[in-house]
Structure formats: C-alpha cells, structure tokens
Design a protein around this motif. Sequence first.
Motif, PDB file in Angstrom:
ATOM      1  N   ALA A 192       0.841  -1.203   0.000  1.00  0.00           N
ATOM      2  CA  ALA A 192       0.000   0.000   0.000  1.00  0.00           C
ATOM      3  C   ALA A 192       0.874   1.251   0.000  1.00  0.00           C
ATOM      4  CB  ALA A 192      -0.921  -0.015   1.216  1.00  0.00           C
ATOM      5  N   GLU A 193       1.967   1.185   0.759  1.00  0.00           N
ATOM      6  CA  GLU A 193       2.904   2.315   0.818  1.00  0.00           C
ATOM      7  C   GLU A 193       3.528   2.564  -0.552  1.00  0.00           C
ATOM      8  OE1 GLU A 193       4.347   5.457   2.546  1.00  0.00           O
ATOM      9  OE2 GLU A 193       3.116   4.037   3.680  1.00  0.00           O
ATOM     10  N   ARG A 194       3.902   1.460  -1.219  1.00  0.00           N
ATOM     11  CA  ARG A 194       4.515   1.611  -2.539  1.00  0.00           C
ATOM     12  C   ARG A 194       3.526   2.220  -3.531  1.00  0.00           C
ATOM     13  NH1 ARG A 194       7.988  -3.129  -4.391  1.00  0.00           N
ATOM     14  NH2 ARG A 194       6.084  -4.304  -4.059  1.00  0.00           N
ATOM     15  N   GLN A 195       2.267   1.765  -3.481  1.00  0.00           N
ATOM     16  CA  GLN A 195       1.264   2.341  -4.391  1.00  0.00           C
ATOM     17  C   GLN A 195       1.121   3.844  -4.144  1.00  0.00           C
ATOM     18  OE1 GLN A 195      -2.423   0.126  -4.291  1.00  0.00           O
ATOM     19  NE2 GLN A 195      -1.548  -1.521  -5.534  1.00  0.00           N
ATOM     20  N   LYS A 196       1.172   4.232  -2.885  1.00  0.00           N
ATOM     21  CA  LYS A 196       1.058   5.656  -2.567  1.00  0.00           C
ATOM     22  C   LYS A 196       2.253   6.426  -3.153  1.00  0.00           C
ATOM     23  CE  LYS A 196       1.069   8.677   1.452  1.00  0.00           C
ATOM     24  NZ  LYS A 196       1.494   8.665   2.845  1.00  0.00           N
ATOM     25  N   GLN A 197       3.454   5.835  -2.995  1.00  0.00           N
ATOM     26  CA  GLN A 197       4.652   6.482  -3.540  1.00  0.00           C
ATOM     27  C   GLN A 197       4.549   6.621  -5.057  1.00  0.00           C
ATOM     28  OE1 GLN A 197       7.466   3.676  -1.465  1.00  0.00           O
ATOM     29  NE2 GLN A 197       8.738   5.492  -1.397  1.00  0.00           N
ATOM     30  N   VAL A 198       4.048   5.568  -5.720  1.00  0.00           N
ATOM     31  CA  VAL A 198       3.920   5.617  -7.180  1.00  0.00           C
ATOM     32  C   VAL A 198       3.007   6.784  -7.581  1.00  0.00           C
ATOM     33  CG1 VAL A 198       3.011   4.427  -9.215  1.00  0.00           C
ATOM     34  CG2 VAL A 198       4.399   3.171  -7.546  1.00  0.00           C
ATOM     35  N   ARG A 199       1.896   6.949  -6.866  1.00  0.00           N
ATOM     36  CA  ARG A 199       0.963   8.050  -7.198  1.00  0.00           C
ATOM     37  C   ARG A 199       1.643   9.406  -7.028  1.00  0.00           C
ATOM     38  NH1 ARG A 199      -2.590   4.473  -3.847  1.00  0.00           N
ATOM     39  NH2 ARG A 199      -3.409   3.045  -5.429  1.00  0.00           N
ATOM     40  N   GLU A 200       2.461   9.518  -5.991  1.00  0.00           N
ATOM     41  CA  GLU A 200       3.158  10.801  -5.763  1.00  0.00           C
ATOM     42  C   GLU A 200       4.207  11.055  -6.848  1.00  0.00           C
ATOM     43  OE1 GLU A 200       2.663  10.540  -0.883  1.00  0.00           O
ATOM     44  OE2 GLU A 200       4.619  10.138  -1.798  1.00  0.00           O
ATOM     45  N   ILE A 201       4.913   9.989  -7.252  1.00  0.00           N
ATOM     46  CA  ILE A 201       5.949  10.132  -8.288  1.00  0.00           C
ATOM     47  C   ILE A 201       5.311  10.521  -9.626  1.00  0.00           C
ATOM     48  CG2 ILE A 201       7.622   8.806  -9.655  1.00  0.00           C
ATOM     49  CD1 ILE A 201       8.109   7.196  -6.942  1.00  0.00           C
ATOM     50  N   VAL A 202       4.179   9.892  -9.920  1.00  0.00           N
ATOM     51  CA  VAL A 202       3.456  10.201 -11.160  1.00  0.00           C
ATOM     52  C   VAL A 202       3.085  11.692 -11.202  1.00  0.00           C
ATOM     53  CG1 VAL A 202       1.196   9.876 -12.232  1.00  0.00           C
ATOM     54  CG2 VAL A 202       2.603   7.886 -11.662  1.00  0.00           C
ATOM     55  N   LYS A 203       2.621  12.206 -10.092  1.00  0.00           N
ATOM     56  CA  LYS A 203       2.264  13.648 -10.013  1.00  0.00           C
ATOM     57  C   LYS A 203       3.502  14.522 -10.158  1.00  0.00           C
ATOM     58  CE  LYS A 203      -2.126  13.979  -7.635  1.00  0.00           C
ATOM     59  NZ  LYS A 203      -2.337  12.650  -6.970  1.00  0.00           N
ATOM     60  N   LYS A 204       4.575  14.106  -9.485  1.00  0.00           N
ATOM     61  CA  LYS A 204       5.800  14.914  -9.483  1.00  0.00           C
ATOM     62  C   LYS A 204       6.326  15.142 -10.897  1.00  0.00           C
ATOM     63  CE  LYS A 204       9.902  13.174  -8.080  1.00  0.00           C
ATOM     64  NZ  LYS A 204      10.924  12.667  -7.168  1.00  0.00           N
ATOM     65  N   TYR A 205       6.327  14.075 -11.707  1.00  0.00           N
ATOM     66  CA  TYR A 205       6.882  14.184 -13.063  1.00  0.00           C
ATOM     67  C   TYR A 205       5.815  14.569 -14.094  1.00  0.00           C
ATOM     68  CZ  TYR A 205      11.092  11.887 -11.253  1.00  0.00           C
ATOM     69  OH  TYR A 205      12.217  11.574 -10.544  1.00  0.00           O
ATOM     70  N   GLY A 206       4.573  14.731 -13.671  1.00  0.00           N
ATOM     71  CA  GLY A 206       3.514  15.108 -14.619  1.00  0.00           C
ATOM     72  C   GLY A 206       3.230  14.025 -15.645  1.00  0.00           C
ATOM     73  N   ILE A 207       3.173  12.769 -15.193  1.00  0.00           N
ATOM     74  CA  ILE A 207       2.934  11.645 -16.113  1.00  0.00           C
ATOM     75  C   ILE A 207       1.420  11.475 -16.295  1.00  0.00           C
ATOM     76  CG2 ILE A 207       3.237   9.159 -16.452  1.00  0.00           C
ATOM     77  CD1 ILE A 207       5.767   9.551 -14.509  1.00  0.00           C
ATOM     78  N   LYS A 208       0.944  11.723 -17.517  1.00  0.00           N
ATOM     79  CA  LYS A 208      -0.507  11.688 -17.781  1.00  0.00           C
ATOM     80  C   LYS A 208      -1.032  10.265 -17.932  1.00  0.00           C
ATOM     81  CE  LYS A 208      -0.412  14.020 -21.510  1.00  0.00           C
ATOM     82  NZ  LYS A 208      -0.601  14.793 -22.747  1.00  0.00           N
ATOM     83  N   ASN A 209      -0.217   9.419 -18.565  1.00  0.00           N
ATOM     84  CA  ASN A 209      -0.712   8.083 -18.915  1.00  0.00           C
ATOM     85  C   ASN A 209      -0.425   7.089 -17.794  1.00  0.00           C
ATOM     86  OD1 ASN A 209      -1.461   9.053 -21.521  1.00  0.00           O
ATOM     87  ND2 ASN A 209       0.696   8.919 -22.103  1.00  0.00           N
ATOM     88  N   PHE A 210      -1.035   7.347 -16.657  1.00  0.00           N
ATOM     89  CA  PHE A 210      -0.864   6.476 -15.489  1.00  0.00           C
ATOM     90  C   PHE A 210      -2.140   5.668 -15.298  1.00  0.00           C
ATOM     91  CE2 PHE A 210      -1.469   6.270 -10.691  1.00  0.00           C
ATOM     92  CZ  PHE A 210      -0.748   5.106 -10.555  1.00  0.00           C
ATOM     93  N   TYR A 211      -1.994   4.347 -15.251  1.00  0.00           N
ATOM     94  CA  TYR A 211      -3.138   3.450 -15.066  1.00  0.00           C
ATOM     95  C   TYR A 211      -3.020   2.822 -13.691  1.00  0.00           C
ATOM     96  CZ  TYR A 211      -4.321   4.505 -19.793  1.00  0.00           C
ATOM     97  OH  TYR A 211      -4.680   5.190 -20.917  1.00  0.00           O
ATOM     98  N   ASP A 212      -3.765   3.398 -12.767  1.00  0.00           N
ATOM     99  CA  ASP A 212      -3.754   2.946 -11.378  1.00  0.00           C
ATOM    100  C   ASP A 212      -4.520   1.624 -11.289  1.00  0.00           C
ATOM    101  OD1 ASP A 212      -3.487   2.895  -8.592  1.00  0.00           O
ATOM    102  OD2 ASP A 212      -4.004   5.015  -8.368  1.00  0.00           O
ATOM    103  N   THR A 213      -4.505   1.024 -10.120  1.00  0.00           N
ATOM    104  CA  THR A 213      -5.198  -0.241  -9.935  1.00  0.00           C
ATOM    105  C   THR A 213      -6.682  -0.075 -10.302  1.00  0.00           C
ATOM    106  OG1 THR A 213      -5.572  -2.026  -8.364  1.00  0.00           O
ATOM    107  CG2 THR A 213      -5.546   0.212  -7.460  1.00  0.00           C
ATOM    108  N   GLY A 214      -7.216  -1.074 -11.007  1.00  0.00           N
ATOM    109  CA  GLY A 214      -8.604  -0.976 -11.477  1.00  0.00           C
ATOM    110  C   GLY A 214      -8.741  -0.264 -12.810  1.00  0.00           C
ATOM    111  N   ARG A 215      -7.625   0.240 -13.325  1.00  0.00           N
ATOM    112  CA  ARG A 215      -7.635   0.912 -14.621  1.00  0.00           C
ATOM    113  C   ARG A 215      -6.634   0.190 -15.531  1.00  0.00           C
ATOM    114  NH1 ARG A 215      -9.053   5.341 -11.326  1.00  0.00           N
ATOM    115  NH2 ARG A 215      -8.033   4.066  -9.759  1.00  0.00           N
ATOM    116  N   GLY A 216      -6.973   0.054 -16.783  1.00  0.00           N
ATOM    117  CA  GLY A 216      -6.042  -0.593 -17.719  1.00  0.00           C
ATOM    118  C   GLY A 216      -5.949  -2.086 -17.475  1.00  0.00           C
ATOM    119  N   GLY A 217      -4.911  -2.497 -16.756  1.00  0.00           N
ATOM    120  CA  GLY A 217      -4.681  -3.915 -16.499  1.00  0.00           C
ATOM    121  C   GLY A 217      -3.238  -4.249 -16.785  1.00  0.00           C
TER     122      GLY A 217
END
Lengths: 419, 178
Positions: free
Chosen positions: A75-100
């Motif tokens: 859960a901690e790692r998923q939170k870090q991934v979300r923060e990193i995605v925001k930091k670098y402005g990555i638009k094409n992020f498929y979080d859990t339940g999205r994409g696959g």
Amino acid sequence: MGKTITEKVLSRVTGSDVSAGDIIYPEPELLTVHDWYVVNFDKALQELGVDRLYDPDKLVISTDHEPVAVSPQAAERQKQVREIVKKYGIKNFYDTGRGGHGHVFPIEMGYVKPGMFVEAYDVHVTNFGAVGALAIPMLIEITEVLACGSAWLRTPDTVRVNLTGALSPGTGIRDVAQKLICDLGAARVDYAVVEYGGPALASIDIAGRHTLCNTPIDVGAKSALVEPDQSTLDYLADRVEGPLELIASDADANFREVVDYDLDVLEPQIAVPPTPDCVVGVSEVAGRAVHHAFIGSCAAANLSDLRAAADILRGHKIHPDVRFLITPGTQEIMSAAESEGLLQLFAEAGAMITQPGCGPCAGGRIGGMANGETSINTGTRNDYGRLGAPDSEIYLGSAATVAASAVTGKITDPRDFLN
Amino acid sequence: MEWVYKGKCWKFGDNLGIDGDVMPLRFALERELDPEVLRPFLMAGVDPDFPNKVSPGDIIVAGKRFGQGNPHIQGFLGILGHGLGLVAESIPRGSFRNAINAGLPFLTGCDGVTGDVETGDDLEVNFQTGEFKNLTRDIMRDFQPLDPQLQAIIEAGGWSANLEKRLAKLRSGESAMT
C-alpha cells in the motif's frame, strides 16, 4: 540490400540508414514501466539530480504486478507511485482498477501502432509486436531513456519465421509458441528479432499474436514482432486515431535465417521445469498430480484464452485438491468475459477470479505456491521459485490444458474433454 | 584515457562464468560496485592468487563466452580495479553490455586469439584500433575494435559517468546524442 522491419523502424526513428550490428541511440515513441519499478527509477533519477523526464507524455505506467495491495508495504509503494506520477507530470498512469496488464492494455487502447518503436523496463513488452511494433526491453537502463530520451542499442539481426499449415484439433497458438522456441533454440535466436509472417499468419488473431511475440524473449531473442497485415488494420481501426501504415521486410533483406514453421504441432505441448524451452508433448507428463492451476499472464491474458478454458470447464467442477486462479489480462477483457457469462461459469466451477494484471506470474505474491507443490499454468516462466516457494514445480501449457488439468487434478490432455 | 596497454598476458580458456569464476556471486547479490572492494576477489573461482600476481596494464586473454551466466557487472569492475585490459574470443551479450557500462577497455570477437598466446607473454594491445601484438612470439593481429560510440562511453568512464555527461549536455541545451 533490402531492409528488415527492424532496420526500417530504427532507420526511421534515427533519421539514418541503419543496418543490423550498428550502434545507435534511437528515441522510442512510447515507453512503458510497471508499478514495481517506478520507485526504483525515481530513486535513480534523484541520485543523478534529474527532476524532470525527457518526455513524460510518451510514458505509460501500469499497475499490474501487485494491483491489489496485500501488505502495508505494498500500500505504501502504491502511494509512492501516485506521488511520483504527479511529481513528473505523467498523464498516462493506469492505477489499480484501470487498464490492467501493461503488456496488453496499451495495445487494446491504441497506444501501439505498426512500425512504432517502443522501449520498456520489462522484458515481455515484446507483446507489442502483435500489431507490428518493435518493442525492446531495457531493464534498468530505462532510467537513461527516461532522463535523456535514448540509450545505446546494437541493432539486432532478424530471424524470419514463415508460419505454414494449420492447427491440429485441440491445440492452440500457445502450444505452437512453446514448441517453436524449443525447436529454434537459444543459439539461433540470440540477440535477434523473431519476425513472423507467412501464409498461415492470416489465420492467427491478434490475441494469438500476443502469445507468439511473448515467448522468444525467454530463450534470449531481443524482441519479436509480426509482419502487420489486414487483420492488424481491422483490429486497430477503432482503437487508433490517425492513419495506419503497414510495414514489411524487403524480399532481399539480410535475415540471419529464414525458417518455415508448421502450425501443426500434433499434440498439446507442455514446458517442464526448469525453463520455458524444455518442451514435451502432453502425453509425456500426463497424469502428474497438480495442486495449483492458473490462467493469465502476458502470455495468455486474452478473451480467447478465457473462452478456451470455459469450453473445457462447462459442466465440470474444479478438482477438490486444486486451487484454480484466473486473471483476465485487462479491465476490458474482464468486462467482456462478464458479458459472455464466462466469469459466472468460472465462479460456479470453483475458480478464483483476480484483479486484471500479471496474477501469480509476478513472483507469486498473489496466489503463490508452497514447497512440494506442483502447478500447471499459462505463465511466462517456470524457473524454480517463480511462484513463490523454491521447492515447487511449474509446468506451462495452454489455457485449455490448464483448465482440463484443474478439473482432473492431474496434467491432462484437453482433447480428452473435447471428443 | 590510455588506450594502448603493454603488459603480461594472463590466458584463460572458454566459458568462464561471470559469477563464481570471475567474481564471487555474493558481490552481485550485495550490489557492490566499488572496484577497490572487488579487486581482491578477481578470478577467485579459477585462480585465487590472481590478484597478487597481476600489474596494471596486463591483459586477460580469454576464450569463448567469457563472462557467461546471469549478466552481473561486478567481475568487469574487478578487472577495471586492477587496471587490466581484456581480449576475448567472445563475450555473451549481457556481459558485453556490462563491460561497456563498467568502462573497461576490451576487444571481443577475436577468433583464435588464445592460440596466439601463453600466460607470461609480453603483449601490446591498442583497444582503440584493435591492433594486437604478442611481442614474445612476434605475432601481430588486427582485430575489430569496438564501435566508436561505445568507445566514447568507455572513455567517459562507463555508464553512470556517460549518463552524467549526457545530462550535462541536455541541461546546456545541446543534443544528448552520444
């Protein structure tokens, strides 16, 4: 001298005349990284003092290795991934339940086009060759690509495989893909792109082409791709914006080898421990007791795999000594399986259906194995410990073979169910 | 950097494993990347006294598939730590990439080179041009040198040094191509 598809793609992206063996710095048009490597690349970039990506819009991030966090650390790692995605402005992020699955949904969603050049962290990105893209895994050097836009590449040779003949009843493309890497062998495909074409290619749908492009990397090929054709264009027509162009190798291209390969592999094929290219006919291992069965992974994540399993399972229950996990590749595939009634059929038979993604194949964190157990599954690899416990045995086969074995509790020829 | 190495030959056969033969596996598992830490263990699996016998400028001459096995960089960093060069009949692809990334001067694809030398021969090798001389036996060979773009990475000091160089170029608005 003509050019291979690989040489044409790399000539186009570098704006130069590229031949096999040339050292180049090609800029990929698409990059993929999965949930387990995001924290690592961020750490590496920080150590280099890099605070922005070369082109964040080209990057697709998937959440497939551990989509459902089953520990506080996850859960901690998923939170870090979300923060990193925001930091670098990555638009094409498929979080859990999205994409696959990150080697499958980008094709469904139209990110991948014939003739495109792709780089990724993970090895099985070669699936993108299913629609004629050249996709190369970079492992940790993806950090350099994220920071600088490219990394050095030795332009690979091409081994051309002309598919001929037709599948024999009760066998599928997974059986062919496994037998093919066994028959070709590591030495012949080392550092080569395996390029599929030939008269039988038209009979193989896009899902089957995923599987054909998935297996060669496991014997040391650099990548694999299919010469795109009309069925590629038909599949992508509603998925990709803008024009699509076909690409093919020239007749006088400098192939390392040209091989004719017959789709008729006579009987279902099983990869036995410890590597995916140790392949035998199912009759050699039939009867071996199994405790664990799994359908999914980037090698067999498509609707056609689920349908093949359903055809076996209809009217049967999973053997009491077997636990059976089914991981649809993507949200889209899971939804389609629901519409067709497949999920209900699986649930009533006694199977578990997991969140789309890699399923147990990502190191056995989800639904792994204990020591002394045997699994039959459609995963990509069967090294000891791949699904958790090191003292466990993994056999790989088609979705039909896995489903038949889950019902009987032992490795079983699926043709026993179809006659 | 100096591309011409003049020193003694240390000859090895085919199929030296990067883990075990060239460097104990534990350093790969520990992700040890300091050549100074790694140098006392170079060739521990085939000649534990090797680190005490070699001098900077000496050259390892190896047969086919030098560095085979899971591609770990530590063995090449150990060679670098001693200031040795490497001439091999072949190096598998993962180890080839690691040798570049370690910043090690080497030649590969040198068919039959192990037939031209014995341990203790005096060698002179130009890793930039591929010129190979066995001064003891008066043998000269012209091998294919590494691509100039790969030599540039070695010249920069390996993967991370080269990456820092590319980043500096990007920051100053230049192209980062090589």
